[in-house]
Scaffold this active site. Structure first.
Site, PDB file in Angstrom:
ATOM      1  N   ASN A  31       0.555   5.844  -0.440  1.00 46.99           N
ATOM      2  CA  ASN A  31      -0.186   7.045  -0.824  1.00 46.99           C
ATOM      3  C   ASN A  31       0.636   8.277  -0.539  1.00 46.99           C
ATOM      4  O   ASN A  31       1.518   8.277   0.344  1.00 46.99           O
ATOM      5  CB  ASN A  31      -1.548   7.120  -0.123  1.00 46.99           C
ATOM      6  CG  ASN A  31      -1.447   7.484   1.336  1.00 46.99           C
ATOM      7  OD1 ASN A  31      -1.400   8.659   1.694  1.00 46.99           O
ATOM      8  ND2 ASN A  31      -1.404   6.482   2.205  1.00 46.99           N
ATOM      9  N   ARG A  52      -0.266  12.684  -0.455  1.00 44.65           N
ATOM     10  CA  ARG A  52      -1.425  13.561  -0.493  1.00 44.65           C
ATOM     11  C   ARG A  52      -1.058  14.976  -0.042  1.00 44.65           C
ATOM     12  O   ARG A  52      -0.041  15.200   0.623  1.00 44.65           O
ATOM     13  CB  ARG A  52      -2.532  13.008   0.397  1.00 44.65           C
ATOM     14  CG  ARG A  52      -2.099  12.793   1.837  1.00 44.65           C
ATOM     15  CD  ARG A  52      -3.119  11.981   2.627  1.00 44.65           C
ATOM     16  NE  ARG A  52      -2.679  11.775   3.996  1.00 44.65           N
ATOM     17  CZ  ARG A  52      -1.920  10.751   4.403  1.00 44.65           C
ATOM     18  NH1 ARG A  52      -1.538   9.838   3.525  1.00 44.65           N
ATOM     19  NH2 ARG A  52      -1.556  10.639   5.655  1.00 44.65           N
ATOM     20  N   GLY A  89     -17.879  12.292   1.053  1.00 44.88           N
ATOM     21  CA  GLY A  89     -18.726  11.933  -0.064  1.00 44.88           C
ATOM     22  C   GLY A  89     -17.969  11.514  -1.295  1.00 44.88           C
ATOM     23  O   GLY A  89     -18.440  11.707  -2.424  1.00 44.88           O
ATOM     24  N   HIS A 113       0.860  -1.185   0.000  1.00 46.38           N
ATOM     25  CA  HIS A 113       0.000   0.000   0.000  1.00 46.38           C
ATOM     26  C   HIS A 113       0.895   1.233   0.000  1.00 46.38           C
ATOM     27  O   HIS A 113       1.972   1.239   0.605  1.00 46.38           O
ATOM     28  CB  HIS A 113      -0.882   0.015   1.252  1.00 46.38           C
ATOM     29  CG  HIS A 113      -1.380   1.376   1.627  1.00 46.38           C
ATOM     30  ND1 HIS A 113      -0.784   2.144   2.618  1.00 46.38           N
ATOM     31  CD2 HIS A 113      -2.393   2.123   1.129  1.00 46.38           C
ATOM     32  CE1 HIS A 113      -1.429   3.288   2.721  1.00 46.38           C
ATOM     33  NE2 HIS A 113      -2.400   3.306   1.835  1.00 46.38           N
TER      34      HIS A 113
END
Length: 321
Positions: free
Chosen positions: A129, A131, A279, A127
């Site tokens: 990431n 950001r 969302g 994994h």
């Protein structure tokens, strides 16, 4: 690239006021992240050979993303490399629970996140990431930071692989400060820990968040160094282990250990919580979950077995370099 090397103290003490007031270039970060997604997908597709599916999506509240997923490839049972850029008028609870001063600010969040679940149990799950967040409010200075890292989840431990993984992570950190690797390696060990199981998810790697202490230019350069080093860390492991023979026993243990991965992502993972609370596209957020998994009631490995060795020698906090 200017190198900042200082041991035993935080680097922000060395930054001048001018360094700290550098212009924040969100478009530059976005351009890098899109290019990183492209380069990682090219590297993985060259190894696997399967065709990746791409979906572009739009978030009603603002922003969207680009998801790339492969399923049932010759090497990768399920993998995804996702880019997202979302924004809104209110920071979600997952981002403000430790920083209540950010409540009421608008925000932008962009990043690349990936998970690779290989077919072969001797190839670890991986994994990664990177950001960027920025929270703004009229009449106040913007609050921004970088975050990210990568971690390795083997099913059958291998010393060579673990040393290579952590050595590559260290090389990505050291040009900025020799204090960063032990700090972010320790943070990773603490973060990817299943408290209800009292065990690590894997052998760790790097984890950093709220990182802006080098000023924008150098903090961005540090994030790029981590993002660019992922394929250097993972591909040699994948290449060494992909052809190892395995049977039903190894496969069943892989599926059992994948259960721990699911538990962590659904109970603790900040990125999953942030995506759901803002969302984001659920299919992309839950892309990290493996396609097949099993749970066994009160299962324990046979003493002296390779499965027991994983717990005794690898699923512990350990310095690998």
């Amino acid at each position: 690239m200017k190198t900042l090397v200082k041991s035993g103290t935080y680097l922000q003490d060395r930054l001048s006021a001018q360094d700290k007031m550098q212009a924040i270039d969100k478009n530059l970060v976005k351009t890098y992240l899109l290019g990183l997604q492209d380069s990682i997908c090219r590297a993985l597709q060259a190894e696997d050979g399967a065709e990746w599916k791409e979906d572009s999506w739009v978030r009603d509240e603002g922003g969207g993303g680009r998801s790339r997923v492969v399923v049932d490839g010759p090497l990768i049972e399920k993998g995804g490399v996702n880019f997202s850029h979302v924004f809104g008028d209110q920071m979600p609870a997952s981002a403000t629970q430790n920083r209540p001063e950010l409540a009421g600010r608008s925000f932008e969040a962009m990043g690349v996140s990936l998970v690779i679940h290989p077919n072969n149990p001797y190839v670890p799950t991986s994994h990664a990431n990177v950001r960027f967040f920025i929270a703004e409010k009229e009449g106040a200075d913007p609050v921004w930071w970088f975050g990210g890292g990568y971690d390795l989840t083997p099913y059958y431990g291998n010393e060579e692989d673990c040393i290579h993984w952590h050595s590559t992570a260290k090389k990505a950190c050291d040009p900025f400060s020799e204090e960063l690797h032990p700090r972010f390696k320790g943070w990773c060990d603490d973060y990817f820990y299943l408290k209800h199981r009292d065990e690590p998810r894997g052998v760790g790697g790097l984890f950093f968040d709220d990182f802006n202490e080098l000023g924008f230019d150098q903090s961005f350069a540090f994030m790029r160094s981590i993002g660019d080093s992922f394929t250097k860390a993972y591909l040699p492991i994948l290449q060494r282990r992909r052809a190892m023979e395995y049977g039903e026993r190894e496969r069943n243990f892989q599926l059992y250990r994948r259960g721990r991965y699911v538990e962590f992502n659904l109970v603790y993972d900040r990125g999953t919580l942030f995506g759901l609370q803002t969302g984001g596209r659920t299919e992309s957020i839950l892309m990290s979950l493996p396609p097949l998994v099993r749970w066994e009631y009160d299962w324990n490995p046979e003493p002296g077995s390779p499965e027991a060795e994983l717990y005794e020698k690898y699923l512990i906090h350990r310095d690998w370099v």
